[in-house]
Design a protein around this motif. Structure first.
Motif, short mmCIF file in Angstrom:
data_model
loop_
_atom_site.label_atom_id
_atom_site.label_comp_id
_atom_site.label_asym_id
_atom_site.label_seq_id
_atom_site.Cartn_x
_atom_site.Cartn_y
_atom_site.Cartn_z
N GLU A 75 4.61 1.16 -9.25
CA GLU A 75 4.67 1.54 -7.84
C GLU A 75 3.31 2.11 -7.44
N LEU A 76 2.81 1.74 -6.27
CA LEU A 76 1.49 2.18 -5.86
C LEU A 76 1.51 3.27 -4.80
N ASN A 77 2.66 3.55 -4.24
CA ASN A 77 2.72 4.52 -3.15
C ASN A 77 2.19 5.89 -3.57
N ASP A 78 2.44 6.25 -4.82
CA ASP A 78 2.05 7.58 -5.29
C ASP A 78 0.88 7.53 -6.26
N ALA A 79 0.14 6.42 -6.25
CA ALA A 79 -1.00 6.30 -7.15
C ALA A 79 -2.08 7.32 -6.81
N PRO A 80 -2.65 7.97 -7.81
CA PRO A 80 -3.68 8.97 -7.53
C PRO A 80 -4.98 8.35 -7.06
N LEU A 81 -5.70 9.10 -6.25
CA LEU A 81 -7.05 8.72 -5.84
C LEU A 81 -8.05 9.49 -6.69
N THR A 82 -9.15 8.84 -7.01
CA THR A 82 -10.24 9.49 -7.73
C THR A 82 -11.41 9.67 -6.78
#
Length: 307
Positions: free
Chosen positions: A224-231
């Motif tokens: 799932e990508l909705n909660d993927a972290p940003l760097t």
């Protein structure tokens, strides 16, 4: 009470193998597609992506397992595909000798029996896909970007709820690609359900809510990508002071002299991050946001072993 998002497509243990093949090209694949989402199907060439799309769009019949469009209980599987599903293939699927408008008129005549709606559907597809300037131009004379848009316009002229897109931006210029991604985001916001394949992983992070990784016809992983972290990575003219580091609330990682990294797990934290960056803007030398979760997972799954 919040209403549940409808399930548009459901696969259960779906399998298929071509005649003469020593293995299954799609091997016990199960998934659900929710309304208003975009799901990417990724994997190397030969992983089974196109075969899986052909099964979901009725071009192939499964050897085992089930495939259903449960939202359309009034339709059979084939009726649901005929009335509510469209496919944008990787190859151009129109007539070169016809104009953009005439191509659309032909395909609309095949999908919509009510002639009173034809003009409306044609004009809508031309407008949504940015084809007004070339509406009367022969398809053979279009640039690659406009040909890709025409491929999508033909699918949209059917008024589908579910759209399968097989590498819809391959071989086009960046501006045309941006226009297509913007169009697809708009369609998703309208509640359309998209299934997407591409070798351009940054497109996937722009557009998709979930990713399915295929290897040898099987699901190797899903994400799932909705909660993927940003760097967030940035460099400064000078090392930050403790007071400046404290502005970010979340802990900064110092990668080296004047180089910093921050992992942002919650999009709600972005406003505070931007506020902190604004306060040290005179020190900022370079700044980069990245969401490389998809690429990292892809490389981990499919990288060739080093000899």
């Amino acid at each position: 009470m919040t209403a549940q998002t409808p399930t548009m497509l459901e696969l259960q243990q779906l399998s298929f193998g071509y005649s003469g093949s020593t293995r299954l090209n799609v091997d016990q694949v199960s998934l659900q597609l929710k309304q208003g989402t975009c799901t990417a199907i990724l994997g190397p060439n030969g992983a089974g992506k196109s075969t899986l799309i052909s099964l979901m769009t009725g071009l192939l019949e499964p050897q085992s397992g089930t495939i259903q469009y449960p939202y359309y209980k009034q339709f059979t599987f084939k009726q649901a595909i005929a009335n509510k599903v469209a496919l944008v293939p990787q190859d151009f699927a129109f007539y070169d000798e016809l104009s953009v408008r005439d191509n659309l008129a032909f395909f609309v005549s095949m999908s919509e029996k009510d002639r009173r709606l034809h003009r409306q559907y044609i004009d809508s597809a031309i407008d949504k896909c940015g084809l007004t300037a070339v509406a009367n131009k022969r398809a053979s004379a279009l640039s690659g970007g406009y040909k890709r848009r025409l491929n999508i316009a033909i699918a949209l002229s059917k008024q589908p709820d579910i759209i399968f897109l097989d590498e819809p931006t391959v071989g086009i210029d960046p501006l045309s690609r941006d226009a297509i991604i913007a169009l697809l985001l708009d369609l998703k916001n309208q509640g359309k359900t998209l299934v997407y394949t591409s070798h351009l992983l940054y497109e996937v992070t722009q557009l998709c809510d979930a990713v399915l990784f295929l290897r040898d016809g099987k699901i190797a992983a899903s994400q799932e990508l909705n909660d993927a972290p940003l760097t967030l990575k940035f460099s400064t003219l000078n090392n930050l002071s403790q007071a400046q580091v404290a502005l970010f609330v979340k802990p900064l990682t110092q990668l080296g002299n004047n180089h910093y990294q921050l992992i942002i797990m919650d999009a709600n934290d972005l406003s505070r991050v931007f506020s902190a960056l604004a306060k040290i803007s005179h020190e900022i030398k370079s700044l980069q946001f990245s969401d490389n979760q998809v690429e990292q997972l892809y490389r981990a799954l499919f990288a060739e072993p080093v000899c």
